[in-house]
Scaffold this active site. Structure first.
Site, PDB file in Angstrom:
ATOM      1  N   ASP A  42      69.231  70.717  -2.210  1.00 49.57           N
ATOM      2  CA  ASP A  42      69.260  70.177  -3.522  1.00 49.57           C
ATOM      3  C   ASP A  42      70.686  70.080  -4.141  1.00 49.57           C
ATOM      4  O   ASP A  42      71.352  71.056  -4.229  1.00 49.57           O
ATOM      5  CB  ASP A  42      68.347  71.059  -4.714  1.00 49.57           C
ATOM      6  CG  ASP A  42      68.137  70.504  -5.966  1.00 49.57           C
ATOM      7  OD1 ASP A  42      69.111  70.069  -6.399  1.00 49.57           O
ATOM      8  OD2 ASP A  42      66.972  70.060  -6.335  1.00 49.57           O
ATOM      9  N   HIS A  96      65.062  77.590  -5.257  1.00 46.83           N
ATOM     10  CA  HIS A  96      65.457  77.508  -6.777  1.00 46.83           C
ATOM     11  C   HIS A  96      64.033  76.935  -7.413  1.00 46.83           C
ATOM     12  O   HIS A  96      63.344  76.141  -6.872  1.00 46.83           O
ATOM     13  CB  HIS A  96      66.613  76.172  -6.939  1.00 46.83           C
ATOM     14  CG  HIS A  96      66.307  74.917  -6.461  1.00 46.83           C
ATOM     15  ND1 HIS A  96      65.827  74.011  -7.064  1.00 46.83           N
ATOM     16  CD2 HIS A  96      66.085  74.529  -4.990  1.00 46.83           C
ATOM     17  CE1 HIS A  96      65.639  72.953  -6.236  1.00 46.83           C
ATOM     18  NE2 HIS A  96      65.777  73.201  -5.130  1.00 46.83           N
TER      19      HIS A  96
HETATM   20 CO    CO Z   1      64.869  72.319  -3.288  1.00 48.21          CO
END
Ligand code: CO
Length: 204
Positions: A42, A96
């Site tokens: 990400d 996350h």
């Molecule tokens: Co992720």
């Protein structure tokens, strides 16, 4: 093409040298990070920046949903190099909250190859169905699944033979489970650190 990025790069390199004239000449001689970061791909989770480390201080492996699959040659190559050659002292698996990979694993949609990659997360979802189904709020349920994913990946790393062999040689090596919050930029340590075979047995 991408001229703004090349301009950024020139400015960054100049800034680094202005701050520390020997910066690049020191880095070129050796890489000696104490940490291996296994995190999500990400774009909002930049490993070095989150923990305030400079180039050379953090060895990084990132993939979708920060998995540590015991058959993945990419991850295993990184792990072996980090443990046996770089001799890192800490490995942190960093998920996350709100991870799109974790969400995609369990939303029922078909996306192709990534559905296979994310299979381990569906397994975790099934194994913890009772706990997860009891969470009415969908984002909270996803966040809990993110935490459970970290615990599983910490266990995968700690039970890998490279890590087991390092412990058998008496090396100090800890595996940590963290979840980063996009909302405030803070890391939540899940308290599942494994620093040897005894700690691994307790997490099982
Ligand atoms: Co992720």
């Amino acid at each position: 093409m991408l001229d703004h990025l090349k301009a950024n790069n020139r400015a960054w390199a100049a800034r680094m040298v202005a701050d520390d004239a020997d910066f690049f000449s020191r880095l070129i001689r050796q890489q000696a990070p104490e940490y291996l970061w296994i995190g999500c791909s990400d774009s909002r989770v930049p490993a070095n920046e989150i923990v305030g480390l400079d180039p050379g201080e953090l060895f990084v492996h990132r993939n979708v949903a920060n998995l540590a699959p015991p058959q993945d040659a990419n991850y295993l190559s990184v792990l072996q190099f980090a443990v046996e050659v770089l001799q890192v002292k800490h490995i942190m698996v960093v998920e996350h909250y709100g991870c799109g990979g974790v969400a995609a694993a369990v939303d029922g949609a078909r996306r192709g190859l990534v559905d296979h990659w994310l299979h381990p997360i569906r397994e975790i979802r099934h194994e913890h169905a009772a706990e997860l189904d009891a969470i009415a709020d969908a984002p909270a349920r996803l966040d809990r699944l993110c935490e459970l994913n970290v615990v599983r990946q910490v266990r995968n790393v700690a039970s890998d033979v490279f890590v087991q062999d390092a412990w058998a040689r008496g090396r100090a090596l800890s595996v940590h489970g963290w979840v980063y919050a996009l909302a405030d930029g803070l890391v939540n340590d899940l308290g599942v650190t494994i620093d040897g075979p005894d700690a691994l047995a307790r997490l099982r």
